[in-house]
Design a protein around this motif. Structure first.
Motif, PDB file in Angstrom:
ATOM      1  N   ARG A 162       0.812  -1.220   0.000  1.00 26.96           N
ATOM      2  CA  ARG A 162       0.000   0.000   0.000  1.00 26.96           C
ATOM      3  C   ARG A 162       0.845   1.270   0.000  1.00 26.96           C
ATOM      4  NH1 ARG A 162      -5.018  -2.331   3.779  1.00 26.96           N
ATOM      5  NH2 ARG A 162      -5.753  -3.757   2.138  1.00 26.96           N
ATOM      6  N   GLU A 221     -11.067  -7.047   8.233  1.00 27.37           N
ATOM      7  CA  GLU A 221     -11.118  -5.588   8.364  1.00 27.37           C
ATOM      8  C   GLU A 221      -9.971  -4.894   7.629  1.00 27.37           C
ATOM      9  OE1 GLU A 221     -11.333  -7.682  10.939  1.00 27.37           O
ATOM     10  OE2 GLU A 221     -13.488  -7.494  11.340  1.00 27.37           O
ATOM     11  N   ASN A 222      -8.937  -5.650   7.243  1.00 31.75           N
ATOM     12  CA  ASN A 222      -7.816  -5.074   6.501  1.00 31.75           C
ATOM     13  C   ASN A 222      -8.188  -4.727   5.053  1.00 31.75           C
ATOM     14  OD1 ASN A 222      -4.982  -5.261   8.007  1.00 31.75           O
ATOM     15  ND2 ASN A 222      -6.250  -6.982   8.663  1.00 31.75           N
ATOM     16  N   LYS A 224     -11.121  -3.351   2.215  1.00 28.59           N
ATOM     17  CA  LYS A 224     -12.349  -2.578   2.055  1.00 28.59           C
ATOM     18  C   LYS A 224     -13.443  -3.409   1.375  1.00 28.59           C
ATOM     19  CE  LYS A 224     -10.044   1.914   1.846  1.00 28.59           C
ATOM     20  NZ  LYS A 224      -9.800   3.142   1.048  1.00 28.59           N
ATOM     21  N   LYS A 225     -14.630  -3.195   1.827  1.00 31.78           N
ATOM     22  CA  LYS A 225     -15.769  -3.932   1.272  1.00 31.78           C
ATOM     23  C   LYS A 225     -16.017  -3.495  -0.166  1.00 31.78           C
ATOM     24  CE  LYS A 225     -20.657  -4.933   2.104  1.00 31.78           C
ATOM     25  NZ  LYS A 225     -20.493  -6.364   1.861  1.00 31.78           N
ATOM     26  N   TYR A 242     -18.120  -9.548   5.633  1.00 28.32           N
ATOM     27  CA  TYR A 242     -17.617  -8.495   6.518  1.00 28.32           C
ATOM     28  C   TYR A 242     -18.377  -8.460   7.844  1.00 28.32           C
ATOM     29  CZ  TYR A 242     -14.556  -6.705   2.960  1.00 28.32           C
ATOM     30  OH  TYR A 242     -13.541  -6.578   2.054  1.00 28.32           O
TER      31      TYR A 242
END
Length: 352
Positions: A162, A221-222, A224-225, A242
């Motif tokens: 990232r 949670e790492n 994104k939906k 999620y």
């Protein structure tokens, strides 16, 4: 010759390259002295006419390549100011060859090795016990060893990705070792006195062969939906949930082990290999048929798998069926890495 634990993506890459793949029934880090292991088989076949075995575990050209190329490039790019050189240890060729080069220079570079935490998965890396089987004399050249586990390796790899560096879990593993050095010596106050310090760590892999593993070893949670996820095929999204599931860490469970009903959702073979005492084995496919007895359980249910991914899915299924549960954070891998007792077969003498 590849381990039965190799990732599906790696197998596909080998097939795309035109390789003839043969699976061997042994762990991802093969044992050099196992007569039935991949290393011994490769050595025997290497003696046949028309067959070449590169044998990275004993071939002197392994460390020599890092002495002539890896370390030299690092040294030149930093104008000789290499204070710490950090590398994960599998065959130990990287750190050994680099050590030879740096010792030929001013000799001030500290060589930091990073070993895998026992019962943790990191591709290409060995535990300290398994490093004893490596034929190279790395022990005389490594100044300090840090131990890193699965979750940190993938988490720090994600951090590198990232920030624009497509580096895999073995790179995240080495990065974690570099951060250990930074934190240790910053706490000691040595950086303040020494001025700028260069810590180099080696990124030996790409994340591409391990894409599924990131979702296995890291909390959901790492990531994104996805928007409009429902438009994808069901097969694509079945593991992408999620919904928050309550977790319990290994220390909490160990302290009150008898207070919980332990539901192990790994395969029967995995369960036989090792499991937590008192746990009951039931695969994901078996949950529904055992629903009546699960609803009769008086104790809080803790679902267990290898790393936490399957137990998360099992808890979602149980929730929909009206059974509340928690999952064991990090699964049996985290439990084992903390040295907590496991039930294993009498014949199981495998090293960590």
């Amino acid at each position: 010759l590849v381990s039965k634990e190799v990732t599906p993506a790696k197998l596909k890459l080998l097939q795309i390259a035109g390789a003839k793949v043969e699976i061997v029934n042994e762990p991802i880090c093969p044992e050099p002295n196992n007569p039935d292991g991949a290393i011994s088989i490769a050595r025997k076949r290497g003696q046949e006419q028309g067959v070449v075995n590169l044998d990275q575990y004993s071939n002197s050209k392994n460390p020599a390549a890092h002495q002539e190329l890896t370390a030299r490039q690092v040294y030149d790019q930093l104008s000789g100011q290499v204070d710490y050189f950090v590398a994960g240890m599998g065959t130990t060729g990287t750190i050994l060859g680099s050590a030879h080069f740096f010792r030929e220079q001013d000799g001030n570079t500290q060589l930091i090795g990073v070993a895998r935490k026992p019962n943790n998965y990191v591709p290409g890396i060995r535990t300290e016990n398994l490093l004893a089987e490596v034929e190279f004399d790395w022990q005389d050249y490594v100044d300090e060893i840090f131990v890193v586990g699965t979750k940190d390796s993938f988490a720090w790899s994600l951090e590198l990705i990232r920030h624009g560096l497509p580096a895999g879990p073995s790179a995240g593993f080495a990065y974690a070792g570099a951060l250990e050095i930074a934190n240790k010596y910053a706490d000691d106050g040595q950086y303040v006195d020494a001025g700028p310090v260069n810590i180099v760590f080696i990124c030996p892999d790409s994340p591409l062969p391990y894409l599924d593993d990131y979702f296995t070893y890291l909390p959901i949670e790492n990531f994104k939906k996805m928007i409009n996820e429902h438009l994808l095929d069901e097969d694509v999204t079945q593991n992408s949930s999620y919904t928050e599931i309550e977790e319990m860490n290994a220390d909490e469970l160990y302290e009150k082990l008898d207070d919980f009903y332990l539901l192990d959702v790994r395969s029967a073979k995995e369960f036989e290999d090792h499991h937590i005492e008192g746990s009951v084995n039931m695969t994901l496919d078996e949950l529904v048929q055992h629903l009546p007895e699960l609803k009769q359980i008086k104790k809080p249910v803790v679902v267990i798998c290898k790393t936490g991914a399957r137990s998360h899915q099992a808890s979602l299924i149980l929730s929909k069926l009206g059974v509340k549960s928690k999952t064991l954070e990090g699964g049996t891998s985290e439990w084992s890495s903390r040295g907590y007792q496991r039930i294993t077969p009498d014949y199981c003498k495998r090293q960590p």
